[in-house]
Design a protein around this motif. Structure first.
Motif, PDB file in Angstrom:
ATOM      1  N   MET A  41       0.753  -1.231   0.018  1.00  0.00           N
ATOM      2  CA  MET A  41       0.283  -0.178   0.021  1.00  0.00           C
ATOM      3  C   MET A  41       1.146   1.355   0.117  1.00  0.00           C
ATOM      4  N   SER A  42       2.143   0.665   0.571  1.00  0.00           N
ATOM      5  CA  SER A  42       2.978   2.555   0.836  1.00  0.00           C
ATOM      6  C   SER A  42       3.071   3.173  -0.438  1.00  0.00           C
ATOM      7  N   GLY A  43       2.272   4.325  -0.394  1.00  0.00           N
ATOM      8  CA  GLY A  43       2.981   5.038  -1.387  1.00  0.00           C
ATOM      9  C   GLY A  43       1.377   5.610  -2.688  1.00  0.00           C
ATOM     10  N   GLN A  44       0.643   4.200  -2.093  1.00  0.00           N
ATOM     11  CA  GLN A  44      -0.432   4.274  -3.768  1.00  0.00           C
ATOM     12  C   GLN A  44      -1.176   5.065  -3.081  1.00  0.00           C
ATOM     13  N   TYR A  45      -1.696   6.044  -2.100  1.00  0.00           N
ATOM     14  CA  TYR A  45      -2.104   7.224  -1.539  1.00  0.00           C
ATOM     15  C   TYR A  45      -1.988   8.265  -2.199  1.00  0.00           C
TER      16      TYR A  45
ATOM     17  N   ILE B 194      -4.261  10.060  -4.653  1.00  0.00           N
ATOM     18  CA  ILE B 194      -5.052  10.821  -4.304  1.00  0.00           C
ATOM     19  C   ILE B 194      -4.424  12.283  -4.260  1.00  0.00           C
ATOM     20  N   ILE B 195      -3.953  11.852  -4.376  1.00  0.00           N
ATOM     21  CA  ILE B 195      -2.730  13.467  -3.741  1.00  0.00           C
ATOM     22  C   ILE B 195      -2.603  14.047  -5.600  1.00  0.00           C
ATOM     23  N   ARG B 196      -2.484  13.314  -6.357  1.00  0.00           N
ATOM     24  CA  ARG B 196      -2.627  13.946  -7.963  1.00  0.00           C
ATOM     25  C   ARG B 196      -3.190  14.337  -8.274  1.00  0.00           C
ATOM     26  N   HIS B 197      -4.560  13.584  -7.428  1.00  0.00           N
ATOM     27  CA  HIS B 197      -5.996  13.500  -8.403  1.00  0.00           C
ATOM     28  C   HIS B 197      -6.589  15.818  -8.459  1.00  0.00           C
ATOM     29  N   TYR B 198      -6.391  14.933  -6.866  1.00  0.00           N
ATOM     30  CA  TYR B 198      -6.895  16.999  -6.207  1.00  0.00           C
ATOM     31  C   TYR B 198      -6.256  17.991  -6.836  1.00  0.00           C
ATOM     32  N   GLU B 199      -4.792  17.781  -7.454  1.00  0.00           N
ATOM     33  CA  GLU B 199      -3.939  18.241  -7.724  1.00  0.00           C
ATOM     34  C   GLU B 199      -3.987  18.680  -9.381  1.00  0.00           C
ATOM     35  N   ASP B 200      -5.062  17.534  -9.784  1.00  0.00           N
ATOM     36  CA  ASP B 200      -6.021  18.030 -11.241  1.00  0.00           C
ATOM     37  C   ASP B 200      -6.786  18.909 -11.463  1.00  0.00           C
TER      38      ASP B 200
ATOM     39  N   LYS C 223     -11.556   6.932  -3.016  1.00  0.00           N
ATOM     40  CA  LYS C 223      -9.469   6.026  -2.563  1.00  0.00           C
ATOM     41  C   LYS C 223      -9.370   6.142  -4.029  1.00  0.00           C
ATOM     42  N   ARG C 224      -9.951   6.899  -5.061  1.00  0.00           N
ATOM     43  CA  ARG C 224      -9.305   6.703  -6.931  1.00  0.00           C
ATOM     44  C   ARG C 224      -9.238   4.891  -7.070  1.00  0.00           C
ATOM     45  N   GLU C 225      -7.582   5.153  -7.211  1.00  0.00           N
ATOM     46  CA  GLU C 225      -8.227   3.114  -7.731  1.00  0.00           C
ATOM     47  C   GLU C 225      -7.516   2.578  -6.536  1.00  0.00           C
ATOM     48  N   MET C 226      -7.063   2.547  -5.233  1.00  0.00           N
ATOM     49  CA  MET C 226      -7.183   2.255  -4.512  1.00  0.00           C
ATOM     50  C   MET C 226      -8.094   0.905  -3.996  1.00  0.00           C
ATOM     51  N   SER C 227      -7.695  -0.664  -3.639  1.00  0.00           N
ATOM     52  CA  SER C 227      -8.501  -1.165  -3.101  1.00  0.00           C
ATOM     53  C   SER C 227      -9.884  -0.248  -1.677  1.00  0.00           C
TER      54      SER C 227
ATOM     55  N   ASP D 268     -28.070   5.060  -2.507  1.00  0.00           N
ATOM     56  CA  ASP D 268     -28.460   3.804  -3.710  1.00  0.00           C
ATOM     57  C   ASP D 268     -27.667   2.890  -4.390  1.00  0.00           C
ATOM     58  N   TRP D 269     -26.554   3.607  -4.658  1.00  0.00           N
ATOM     59  CA  TRP D 269     -25.542   2.451  -5.219  1.00  0.00           C
ATOM     60  C   TRP D 269     -24.416   3.069  -4.936  1.00  0.00           C
ATOM     61  N   GLU D 270     -22.869   2.542  -4.559  1.00  0.00           N
ATOM     62  CA  GLU D 270     -21.764   2.838  -4.964  1.00  0.00           C
ATOM     63  C   GLU D 270     -21.108   3.622  -5.833  1.00  0.00           C
ATOM     64  N   ARG D 271     -19.975   3.899  -6.188  1.00  0.00           N
ATOM     65  CA  ARG D 271     -18.943   4.234  -6.910  1.00  0.00           C
ATOM     66  C   ARG D 271     -17.729   3.678  -6.397  1.00  0.00           C
ATOM     67  N   ASP D 272     -17.084   3.279  -7.548  1.00  0.00           N
ATOM     68  CA  ASP D 272     -15.891   3.007  -7.386  1.00  0.00           C
ATOM     69  C   ASP D 272     -14.604   3.503  -7.163  1.00  0.00           C
ATOM     70  N   ASP D 273     -15.151   4.828  -7.305  1.00  0.00           N
ATOM     71  CA  ASP D 273     -13.576   5.772  -6.701  1.00  0.00           C
ATOM     72  C   ASP D 273     -13.747   6.104  -5.748  1.00  0.00           C
ATOM     73  N   LEU D 274     -15.225   6.498  -4.557  1.00  0.00           N
ATOM     74  CA  LEU D 274     -15.513   6.617  -3.457  1.00  0.00           C
ATOM     75  C   LEU D 274     -15.297   5.366  -2.666  1.00  0.00           C
ATOM     76  N   PHE D 275     -15.007   6.192  -1.304  1.00  0.00           N
ATOM     77  CA  PHE D 275     -14.482   5.521   0.249  1.00  0.00           C
ATOM     78  C   PHE D 275     -15.911   4.760   0.880  1.00  0.00           C
ATOM     79  N   HIS D 276     -17.146   3.737   0.416  1.00  0.00           N
ATOM     80  CA  HIS D 276     -18.025   4.186   1.282  1.00  0.00           C
ATOM     81  C   HIS D 276     -16.812   2.534   2.360  1.00  0.00           C
ATOM     82  N   VAL D 277     -18.068   3.065   3.188  1.00  0.00           N
ATOM     83  CA  VAL D 277     -17.050   2.419   4.831  1.00  0.00           C
ATOM     84  C   VAL D 277     -18.488   1.856   5.892  1.00  0.00           C
ATOM     85  N   SER D 278     -18.677   0.868   6.109  1.00  0.00           N
ATOM     86  CA  SER D 278     -19.162  -0.011   7.197  1.00  0.00           C
ATOM     87  C   SER D 278     -19.869   0.973   8.309  1.00  0.00           C
ATOM     88  N   LEU D 279     -20.548   1.102   8.928  1.00  0.00           N
ATOM     89  CA  LEU D 279     -20.132   2.113  10.368  1.00  0.00           C
ATOM     90  C   LEU D 279     -20.025   0.932  11.002  1.00  0.00           C
TER      91      LEU D 279
END
Length: 215
Positions: free
Chosen positions: A1-5, A8-14, A127-131, A164-175
């Protein structure tokens, strides 16, 4: 996982490069919902007779600070932190009176000093492309580092599973999954906010039951 985040930083800069200093420049779809998030983040703060320090971690273009100015929020000394040099440069240009830290907290946690409160608005919503597993690991590592440097409490938001539906690039987390980690590893003193009309929720985590430290 190291560095994958870093992706996300590059996405916001874009987003900043494409849309400039606006709500879309920090990838919020509309300004009204963004303002609602700023209000909810600031609701973390407990009443106090003394000034408290507030770190806006993932400050972006300092839109939270602009909201504080527009709504005459007092009693807080604001500081911003972002891992993106582009956002740090923009914020410093806009508000030279504020302290800004250009810092990757996980890469160099020793440079993060203590603050009374820390808010992380939008840091964990994409989460973009991260699992999911890698993103949840990133969240746990970040929260552990940040909470250790928090004297009173911290706030952060994630996407809800009640949609209603989840986006693959967003981080949906169970409470349940999230609060299990918080209660076991951080603090049993937390509040979940799911009352502000967006497909997300915000969590406040406090050091003590009344929001104040023991000393």
């Amino acid at each position: 996982m190291s560095g994958q985040y870093q992706a996300i930083i590059r996405h916001y800069e874009d987003c900043l490069a494409q849309f400039g200093d606006s709500h879309r420049g920090v990838d919020w779809p509309n300004a009204a919902d963004a303002a609602k998030r700023y209000r909810v983040m600031l609701d973390l703060i407990r009443p106090s007779t003394t000034e408290k320090t507030l770190l806006d971690l993932g400050c972006g273009a300092s839109h939270l600070y602009a909201y504080m100015l527009d709504h005459d929020v007092e009693g807080l000394r604001y500081a911003g932190l972002d891992a993106s040099s582009a956002f740090c440069a923009l914020s410093r240009k806009k508000y030279p009176q504020n302290e800004y830290l250009c810092l990757d907290v996980l890469a160099d946690p020793t440079r993060l000093r203590e603050f009374d409160y820390v808010v992380m608005n939008g840091v964990f919503t994409e989460k973009r492309e991260m699992s999911f597993s890698d993103m949840f690991d990133y969240l746990q590592r970040m929260l552990a580092v940040v909470f250790e440097k928090t004297r009173c409490g911290m706030a952060f938001n994630v996407m809800s599973k009640q949609v209603d539906w989840e986006r693959d690039d967003l981080f949906h987390v169970s409470l349940d999954q999230l609060t299990d980690f918080i209660a076991k590893k951080l603090s049993r003193h937390y509040i979940v906010r799911n009352d502000y009309g967006l497909y997300e929720y915000t969590v406040y985590v406090y050091k003590e039951h009344n929001g104040w430290p023991t000393s």
